[in-house]
Design a protein around this motif. Structure first.
Motif, mmCIF file in Angstrom:
data_model
loop_
_atom_site.group_PDB
_atom_site.id
_atom_site.type_symbol
_atom_site.label_atom_id
_atom_site.label_comp_id
_atom_site.label_asym_id
_atom_site.label_seq_id
_atom_site.Cartn_x
_atom_site.Cartn_y
_atom_site.Cartn_z
ATOM 1 N N ALA A 44 0.836 -1.203 0.000
ATOM 2 C CA ALA A 44 0.000 0.000 0.000
ATOM 3 C C ALA A 44 0.869 1.250 0.000
ATOM 4 C CB ALA A 44 -0.925 -0.014 1.216
ATOM 5 N N GLU A 45 1.915 1.205 0.819
ATOM 6 C CA GLU A 45 2.806 2.366 0.929
ATOM 7 C C GLU A 45 3.531 2.621 -0.391
ATOM 8 O OE1 GLU A 45 6.666 3.416 3.555
ATOM 9 O OE2 GLU A 45 5.251 1.982 4.407
ATOM 10 N N MET A 47 2.638 1.706 -3.336
ATOM 11 C CA MET A 47 1.689 2.151 -4.355
ATOM 12 C C MET A 47 1.403 3.640 -4.238
ATOM 13 S SD MET A 47 -1.274 -0.567 -5.022
ATOM 14 C CE MET A 47 -0.912 -2.131 -5.810
ATOM 15 N N SER A 48 1.200 4.098 -3.019
ATOM 16 C CA SER A 48 0.868 5.526 -2.905
ATOM 17 C C SER A 48 2.096 6.368 -3.233
ATOM 18 C CB SER A 48 0.311 5.853 -1.516
ATOM 19 O OG SER A 48 1.147 5.370 -0.529
ATOM 20 N N LYS A 49 3.307 5.816 -2.949
ATOM 21 C CA LYS A 49 4.528 6.526 -3.321
ATOM 22 C C LYS A 49 4.593 6.672 -4.842
ATOM 23 C CE LYS A 49 8.381 5.268 -0.848
ATOM 24 N NZ LYS A 49 9.599 4.425 -0.717
ATOM 25 N N ALA A 51 2.098 6.341 -6.975
ATOM 26 C CA ALA A 51 0.949 7.132 -7.448
ATOM 27 C C ALA A 51 1.250 8.620 -7.349
ATOM 28 C CB ALA A 51 -0.298 6.786 -6.635
ATOM 29 N N ALA A 52 2.016 8.996 -6.321
ATOM 30 C CA ALA A 52 2.295 10.414 -6.107
ATOM 31 C C ALA A 52 3.367 10.929 -7.065
ATOM 32 C CB ALA A 52 2.728 10.643 -4.669
ATOM 33 N N ARG B 36 -3.368 6.093 -13.172
ATOM 34 C CA ARG B 36 -3.033 6.241 -11.757
ATOM 35 C C ARG B 36 -4.133 6.954 -10.967
ATOM 36 N NH1 ARG B 36 0.244 8.462 -15.125
ATOM 37 N NH2 ARG B 36 0.681 10.687 -15.230
ATOM 38 N N ALA B 41 -4.008 5.198 -7.179
ATOM 39 C CA ALA B 41 -4.217 5.925 -5.922
ATOM 40 C C ALA B 41 -5.352 5.311 -5.094
ATOM 41 C CB ALA B 41 -4.480 7.402 -6.220
ATOM 42 N N ALA B 44 -4.168 1.982 -3.599
ATOM 43 C CA ALA B 44 -3.241 2.184 -2.476
ATOM 44 C C ALA B 44 -4.009 2.540 -1.207
ATOM 45 C CB ALA B 44 -2.241 3.285 -2.823
ATOM 46 N N GLU B 45 -5.003 3.416 -1.375
ATOM 47 C CA GLU B 45 -5.773 3.854 -0.221
ATOM 48 C C GLU B 45 -6.564 2.686 0.380
ATOM 49 O OE1 GLU B 45 -9.318 6.975 0.457
ATOM 50 O OE2 GLU B 45 -7.988 7.362 -1.246
ATOM 51 N N SER B 48 -4.288 0.289 2.290
ATOM 52 C CA SER B 48 -3.838 0.683 3.629
ATOM 53 C C SER B 48 -5.017 0.659 4.597
ATOM 54 C CB SER B 48 -3.147 2.050 3.613
ATOM 55 O OG SER B 48 -3.920 2.980 2.950
#
Lengths: 197, 197
Positions: A44-45, A47-49, A51-52, B36, B41, B44-45, B48
């Motif tokens: 999850a972490e 992926m959000s990294k 995605a950002a 993405r 995004a 990822a959310e 988590s």
């Protein structure tokens, strides 16, 4: 109650990824929950990294995290050769091969009358501009050997005719390939392109 | 530079999921990066969120977000029947069938001398305790029809002998199954368990 719905929502999202269906998404999510410390939370972490930060190189269309990708930024790759590929996946495949030292241009698909995909949807105008502005000596059309891929290659060849040397990947027997398992088209192409030893 | 390494790390993590290998993980990650906004995004959310809340039901081993799962908390499911399954995936499969109204007990695997998995690793003692304390009238052993599954079923049957009614799923021709495509063992089992019409 809400929790189970969260898990179901996650399974539905995973099932939309290419290569996964509802059944394999369920298996993957169960496995992730079983190993949530080592697998789910870090994934999850990560992926959000991504995605950002992930976006497309403004010049070639490769995936990167700044305006230009590593390959476009590298001085060593400024050989005057541009390899045109359909997708970023194809670019990665070329890079794994490690035989090409120039730069890339990712089209992002192939021309398709059926799906209403024209040259403007494919970064073809950008390619024409690059050929004019970057002092390109050779454009290698490394498109898939499918009907759509070859149509696109012909269209690009028409656009760039006379401005630059145009080449395409050789067709023939794959390394380690057995004739008995090859299709007729490949064998004919390999025979036509035969070389003296 | 770091960004590409992030993407590579994400691909490596995805490749560890069951059903995905390096190649399909690459495809999935590329697709996620391409979409993405809609895919990476939110995924990822959601991950988590699940990572923070998902855990195992203290009683039956199902996946849930509180101490006890929905099935264990529901009064309607207190039928005195416990269905013993190998994994949470099997529990979900039973629930999709919708034919069972009792509660479950998830073993979390099968006995295996080779992998050094004994009864204590499998929540079998907890099952024995539940049978004693919950007023259980029937234990249905819904374990896979594999050697390991059947060994585990025999072991549990030994443990619970005389304390409760023990049953197992019927074996026979699957609904929609064609005899020509069935293995000999299934046909023999179906013949032995034949019913008068």
């Amino acid at each position: 109650m809400d929790g189970t719905r969260d898990i179901e929502a996650l399974i539905e999202m995973m099932a939309r990824l290419p290569g996964l269906g509802p059944r394999s998404a369920r298996r993957a999510v169960l496995q992730m929950i079983r190993k949530r410390g080592q697998l789910l939370a870090p994934l999850a972490e990560q992926m959000s990294k991504v995605a950002a930060t992930a976006r497309e190189c403004l010049r070639c269309g490769n995936v990167c995290t700044s305006d230009l990708c590593e390959i476009c930024l590298s001085d060593k790759r400024a050989t005057g050769e541009i390899c045109v590929v359909q997708d970023v996946g194809d670019l990665w495949a070329m890079e794994r091969g490690g035989a090409f030292a120039g730069r890339y241009h990712v089209l992002g698909g192939t021309l398709s009358a059926l799906d209403d995909i024209g040259p403007e949807d494919l970064r073809i105008p950008q390619l024409v501009t690059r050929v004019r502005e970057e002092g390109v000596s050779e454009v290698i059309l490394a498109l898939n050997a499918t009907v759509d891929g070859q149509t696109t290659a012909h269209y690009i060849a028409d656009q760039l005719e006379g401005q630059v040397r145009l080449t395409s990947l050789a067709q023939g027997v794959p390394i380690g390939g057995e004739l008995d398992y090859l299709d007729d088209g490949t064998i004919s192409a390999a025979l036509r392109a035969r070389k003296s030893i």
